[in-house]
Write a protein that holds these residues in place. Structure first.
Motif, PDB file in Angstrom:
ATOM      1  N   PHE A  99       0.835  -1.197   0.000  1.00  0.00           N
ATOM      2  CA  PHE A  99       0.000   0.000   0.000  1.00  0.00           C
ATOM      3  C   PHE A  99       0.872   1.251   0.000  1.00  0.00           C
ATOM      4  O   PHE A  99       0.653   2.188  -0.781  1.00  0.00           O
ATOM      5  CB  PHE A  99      -0.916  -0.005   1.233  1.00  0.00           C
ATOM      6  CG  PHE A  99      -1.859   1.164   1.304  1.00  0.00           C
ATOM      7  CD1 PHE A  99      -3.134   1.072   0.762  1.00  0.00           C
ATOM      8  CD2 PHE A  99      -1.485   2.355   1.910  1.00  0.00           C
ATOM      9  CE1 PHE A  99      -4.017   2.145   0.822  1.00  0.00           C
ATOM     10  CE2 PHE A  99      -2.348   3.428   1.982  1.00  0.00           C
ATOM     11  CZ  PHE A  99      -3.622   3.324   1.438  1.00  0.00           C
ATOM     12  N   GLU A 100       1.888   1.265   0.866  1.00  0.00           N
ATOM     13  CA  GLU A 100       2.772   2.439   0.982  1.00  0.00           C
ATOM     14  C   GLU A 100       3.578   2.637  -0.301  1.00  0.00           C
ATOM     15  O   GLU A 100       3.774   3.768  -0.758  1.00  0.00           O
ATOM     16  CB  GLU A 100       3.714   2.262   2.177  1.00  0.00           C
ATOM     17  CG  GLU A 100       4.318   3.546   2.704  1.00  0.00           C
ATOM     18  CD  GLU A 100       3.366   4.317   3.600  1.00  0.00           C
ATOM     19  OE1 GLU A 100       3.722   5.442   4.000  1.00  0.00           O
ATOM     20  OE2 GLU A 100       2.268   3.806   3.910  1.00  0.00           O
ATOM     21  N   SER A 101       4.040   1.538  -0.888  1.00  0.00           N
ATOM     22  CA  SER A 101       4.830   1.619  -2.114  1.00  0.00           C
ATOM     23  C   SER A 101       3.996   2.129  -3.284  1.00  0.00           C
ATOM     24  O   SER A 101       4.414   3.047  -4.015  1.00  0.00           O
ATOM     25  CB  SER A 101       5.415   0.248  -2.450  1.00  0.00           C
ATOM     26  OG  SER A 101       6.051   0.258  -3.712  1.00  0.00           O
ATOM     27  N   ILE A 112      -0.260   4.349   5.747  1.00  0.00           N
ATOM     28  CA  ILE A 112      -0.771   3.535   6.850  1.00  0.00           C
ATOM     29  C   ILE A 112       0.045   3.770   8.120  1.00  0.00           C
ATOM     30  O   ILE A 112      -0.232   3.183   9.164  1.00  0.00           O
ATOM     31  CB  ILE A 112      -0.747   2.032   6.482  1.00  0.00           C
ATOM     32  CG1 ILE A 112       0.638   1.574   6.013  1.00  0.00           C
ATOM     33  CG2 ILE A 112      -1.781   1.736   5.420  1.00  0.00           C
ATOM     34  CD1 ILE A 112       1.597   1.174   7.056  1.00  0.00           C
ATOM     35  N   LEU A 113       1.065   4.626   8.037  1.00  0.00           N
ATOM     36  CA  LEU A 113       1.975   4.865   9.160  1.00  0.00           C
ATOM     37  C   LEU A 113       1.355   5.822  10.169  1.00  0.00           C
ATOM     38  O   LEU A 113       0.782   6.849   9.805  1.00  0.00           O
ATOM     39  CB  LEU A 113       3.303   5.426   8.662  1.00  0.00           C
ATOM     40  CG  LEU A 113       4.131   4.483   7.783  1.00  0.00           C
ATOM     41  CD1 LEU A 113       5.295   5.230   7.155  1.00  0.00           C
ATOM     42  CD2 LEU A 113       4.630   3.300   8.604  1.00  0.00           C
ATOM     43  N   LEU A 434     -11.927  10.097   9.273  1.00  0.00           N
ATOM     44  CA  LEU A 434     -10.866   9.226   9.784  1.00  0.00           C
ATOM     45  C   LEU A 434      -9.652   9.156   8.870  1.00  0.00           C
ATOM     46  O   LEU A 434      -8.563   8.760   9.294  1.00  0.00           O
ATOM     47  CB  LEU A 434     -11.409   7.811  10.029  1.00  0.00           C
ATOM     48  CG  LEU A 434     -12.496   7.675  11.105  1.00  0.00           C
ATOM     49  CD1 LEU A 434     -12.930   6.226  11.235  1.00  0.00           C
ATOM     50  CD2 LEU A 434     -11.997   8.209  12.446  1.00  0.00           C
ATOM     51  N   VAL A 435      -9.821   9.506   7.598  1.00  0.00           N
ATOM     52  CA  VAL A 435      -8.683   9.529   6.665  1.00  0.00           C
ATOM     53  C   VAL A 435      -8.314  10.973   6.309  1.00  0.00           C
ATOM     54  O   VAL A 435      -7.722  11.245   5.271  1.00  0.00           O
ATOM     55  CB  VAL A 435      -8.987   8.733   5.379  1.00  0.00           C
ATOM     56  CG1 VAL A 435      -9.102   7.253   5.691  1.00  0.00           C
ATOM     57  CG2 VAL A 435     -10.253   9.243   4.693  1.00  0.00           C
ATOM     58  N   PHE A 441      -4.614   5.592   6.832  1.00  0.00           N
ATOM     59  CA  PHE A 441      -5.361   4.485   6.240  1.00  0.00           C
ATOM     60  C   PHE A 441      -5.107   3.153   6.938  1.00  0.00           C
ATOM     61  O   PHE A 441      -5.493   2.109   6.423  1.00  0.00           O
ATOM     62  CB  PHE A 441      -5.014   4.379   4.757  1.00  0.00           C
ATOM     63  CG  PHE A 441      -5.591   5.486   3.911  1.00  0.00           C
ATOM     64  CD1 PHE A 441      -6.638   5.224   3.042  1.00  0.00           C
ATOM     65  CD2 PHE A 441      -5.111   6.778   3.994  1.00  0.00           C
ATOM     66  CE1 PHE A 441      -7.185   6.232   2.255  1.00  0.00           C
ATOM     67  CE2 PHE A 441      -5.640   7.796   3.218  1.00  0.00           C
ATOM     68  CZ  PHE A 441      -6.683   7.528   2.354  1.00  0.00           C
ATOM     69  N   SER A 442      -4.480   3.189   8.104  1.00  0.00           N
ATOM     70  CA  SER A 442      -4.194   1.946   8.830  1.00  0.00           C
ATOM     71  C   SER A 442      -5.453   1.298   9.385  1.00  0.00           C
ATOM     72  O   SER A 442      -5.436   0.129   9.774  1.00  0.00           O
ATOM     73  CB  SER A 442      -3.208   2.217   9.964  1.00  0.00           C
ATOM     74  OG  SER A 442      -3.771   3.117  10.917  1.00  0.00           O
TER      75      SER A 442
END
Length: 478
Positions: A99-101, A112-113, A434-435, A441-442
Motif C-alpha cells: 500500500f505504501e509503495s 498507513i503509518l 478518519l482519513v 489508512f491503517s
C-alpha cells in the motif's frame, strides 16, 4: 499480444528501479543505518529485471502492447518497491508495505503509518524519492535512459502520460522523455533551494521537494507541513505545487520563446480561475476560525494548492473547516491538475471539455440546424477525443462508486469511505474524517487496502491500461 516484448520492457524497467535504490542506500550509509533492506531489495529487483530483459523478442509493438505494458509494469514496480519497506521491519505486514509503495509511486501520499518520524532516514528518503520517480512516470524514465524500442515507445508514453491529448514534444519519444525529465529536474532543484532558504534543513528540503515535484505529499513529519509553523515554507510549497500542476508542454513552449502561445492555453486559464476562485471562497468561509483574513487566505491558498495539485500536504486540519469549505475541497479532488502535469484527478482539460460539450448541446437544442464544434486553444477538438473523454469520465465514476461499495464493507462512515476512495483514485492522499489530514489508512482491512491500492494505479494510469489487463482480448496472441 507480444508478451515477450512486454516482459522484456518490464525487465528493463525493474533494472532502472533497482538502480534507483542506490540513492536511498547512500543516504542510509550517510546516516549510519542498516543498509541490508536496500541491498536485499536491490538484489531481488535486479535479478528479476535481468531475467526478464534477457528474453528474445521481435519489435512488433502497438497501442495494445503499450497499454498492457503500462498496467503490468506499474503493478510490478509497486510490488518490488515495497521490498525495502518489508525488509526494514517497520511495517506490520506486506500488504501495508505494498500500500505504501503503490501510494508512493502513484504520487497518492496516502499512508498507513501512524508514527512517521520513527522511521530511518533511508526509508523516509525512499518514500519521497518514489514520489519523484512516479511523478513524471517510471516508464518515461526508462525510455529516456534505455530508448531501445525507438519510436514505438510513443504507445507507452500515451498509456502512462496523464491527459486526453498526448503528443511528442520532438520527433523522437526518447528525446521528449529527456526534455520532460530535464525540466522536471531543474524545477525540483529550485524547490530544494527555496525550501532551504525558507528554513528547512537539507534532508527535509530534499524529501519535501521530491514529494512536491511528484505531487505526492509524503512528509517526514507526523503533522505534515503544519509541523514547521512557517509561513515562508507554506508559501514556497504552495507556489511549487501549482507549478508542478501545469502542463509541462507549456514549459517547453516557454523555453522555445513561445510565451504568448503558452499563456493563451485554455486549460491554464481555467486552472488559474478555479484556484483563484476557490482560494477566495474558502478564505471568506474560514475567516472566523483564524481572525485575520490574511491568515485565512494563507491557509486557503496552501490547501487549495495542495488538493487541486493532488499533492496532499496539510498546514492545518482542514477536516475542522466549515462544511462549505470541505465540500469545495472534495470537488477540487475530482477536478485535479492540468493534463501533462505530475498531478492526478480527472484533469482540468477534461472538465473544461465537459463544460464545452454541455454548452454545445444547449446551443444544438436551441438551434437544431446549426453546426457546432468544440474548440480548445483555438483549434477544433476531434469528435473521437470528445468521445474518449466522455467514456473516461463515465468509467472513472463507475469505478469510484464500485470501489466505495467494496470499502463500505469495513463499516466506516460514508464520509470516511467515499473520500478514501476519491483520495486514492484521484492520487490525492488525505480525505475527510478518519482519513483526514490528521488520520491515516491503517484503520482499513487488508482487502480494503488492496482495493484502494488498485484504485491508486487506476487513477495514476487513468483507467484504461488497468482495464486492458482484465480484458480477455488483451491476453490473446495475434
Amino acid at each position: 499480444m507480444n508478451f515477450k516484448l512486454v516482459f522484456k520492457l518490464a525487465g528493463k524497467t525493474l533494472l532502472v528501479a533497482a538502480a534507483c535504490m542506490v540513492l536511498p542506500l547512500l543516504v542510509t550509509l550517510l546516516y549510519r543505518e542498516d543498509p541490508m533492506p536496500f541491498l536485499s531489495a536491490m538484489g531481488i529487483t535486479a535479478l528479476a529485471g535481468l531475467l526478464l530483459s534477457l528474453l528474445r523478442a521481435d519489435t512488433r509493438f502497438n497501442s495494445r502492447e503499450g497499454f498492457f505494458s503500462a498496467g503490468l509494469i506499474w503493478l510490478l514496480v509497486g510490488f518490488f518497491g515495497a521490498l525495502p519497506f518489508q525488509f526494514s521491519g517497520y511495517f506490520p505486514s506486506f500488504v501495508d508495505c505494498l500500500f505504501e509503495s503503490i501510494s508512493g509511486f502513484t504520487t497518492t501520499g496516502a499512508s498507513i503509518l501512524t508514527a512517521v518520524e520513527l522511521l530511518p532516514k533511508g526509508i523516509l528518503f525512499w518514500r519521497s524519492f518514489i514520489h519523484w520517480l512516479g511523478g513524471m512516470g517510471i516508464l518515461v524514465l526508462t525510455i529516456a535512459l534505455l530508448p531501445s524500442l525507438g519510436a514505438r515507445t510513443l504507445h507507452v508514453m500515451k498509456a502512462e502520460s496523464p491527459g486526453p491529448i498526448i503528443s511528442k514534444l520532438v520527433p523522437k519519444s526518447s528525446q521528449s522523455s529527456k526534455i520532460l525529465y530535464g525540466i522536471y529536474l531543474v524545477l525540483t532543484v529550485l524547490v530544494i533551494l527555496a525550501l532551504r532558504a525558507a528554513g528547512m534543513d537539507w534532508f527535509d528540503s530534499v524529501t519535501h521537494a521530491f514529494a512536491t515535484a511528484g505531487t505526492g505529499g509524503f512528509s517526514t513529519r507526523n503533522l505534515s507541513v503544519g509541523a514547521y509553523q512557517s509561513p515562508a515554507v507554506e508559501i514556497v510549497l504552495g507556489i511549487a505545487m501549482l507549478l508542478f500542476s501545469v502542463n509541462f508542454a507549456l514549459y517547453f513552449l516557454i523555453l522555445c520563446g513561445k510565451w504568448r502561445q503558452a499563456l493563451k492555453s485554455d486549460e491554464l486559464r481555467f486552472f488559474a480561475s478555479v484556484v483563484g476562485g476557490s482560494v477566495l471562497l474558502i478564505a471568506c468561509n474560514i475567516q472566523s476560525m483564524y481572525g485575520s483574513f490574511l491568515t485565512s487566505l494563507r491557509h486557503a491558498f496552501f490547501q487549495v494548492s495542495s488538493i487541486i495539485s493532488t499533492t496532499g500536504f496539510s498546514s492545518v486540519d482542514f477536516d475542522l473547516w466549515p462544511e462549505f469549505s470541505r465540500a469545495l475541497l472534495v470537488i477540487l479532488m475530482f477536478c485535479g491538475a492540468c493534463a501533462g502535469s505530475t498531478g492526478g484527478g480527472v484533469k482540468c482539460s477534461r472538465v473544461l471539455l465537459l463544460f464545452k460539450c454541455i454548452g454545445r448541446e444547449i446551443r444544438q437544442i436551441l438551434h437544431p440546424r446549426s453546426v457546432n464544434v468544440v474548440r480548445l486553444d483555438g483549434r477544433v477538438v476531434d469528435e473521437k477525443i470528445l468521445h474518449t473523454v466522455m467514456i473516461f469520465l463515465g468509467s472513472y465514476m463507475l469505478i469510484t462508486f464500485g470501489a466505495t461499495l467494496l470499502v463500505a464493507l469495513d463499516n466506516f462512515s460514508f464520509g470516511t469511505t467515499f473520500t478514501a476512495v476519491v483520495a486514492c483514485i484521484g492520487n490525492i492522499g488525505p480525505g475527510l474524517e478518519l482519513v483526514g489530514p490528521m488520520g491515516n489508512f491503517s484503520i482499513f482491512s487488508p482487502l480494503t487496502k488492496l482495493v484502494l491500492s488498485l484504485c491508486m494505479i487506476v487513477g495514476r494510469l487513468e483507467v484504461f491500461p488497468i482495464l486492458v489487463l482484465f480484458s480477455k482480448n488483451a491476453w490473446q496472441r495475434v
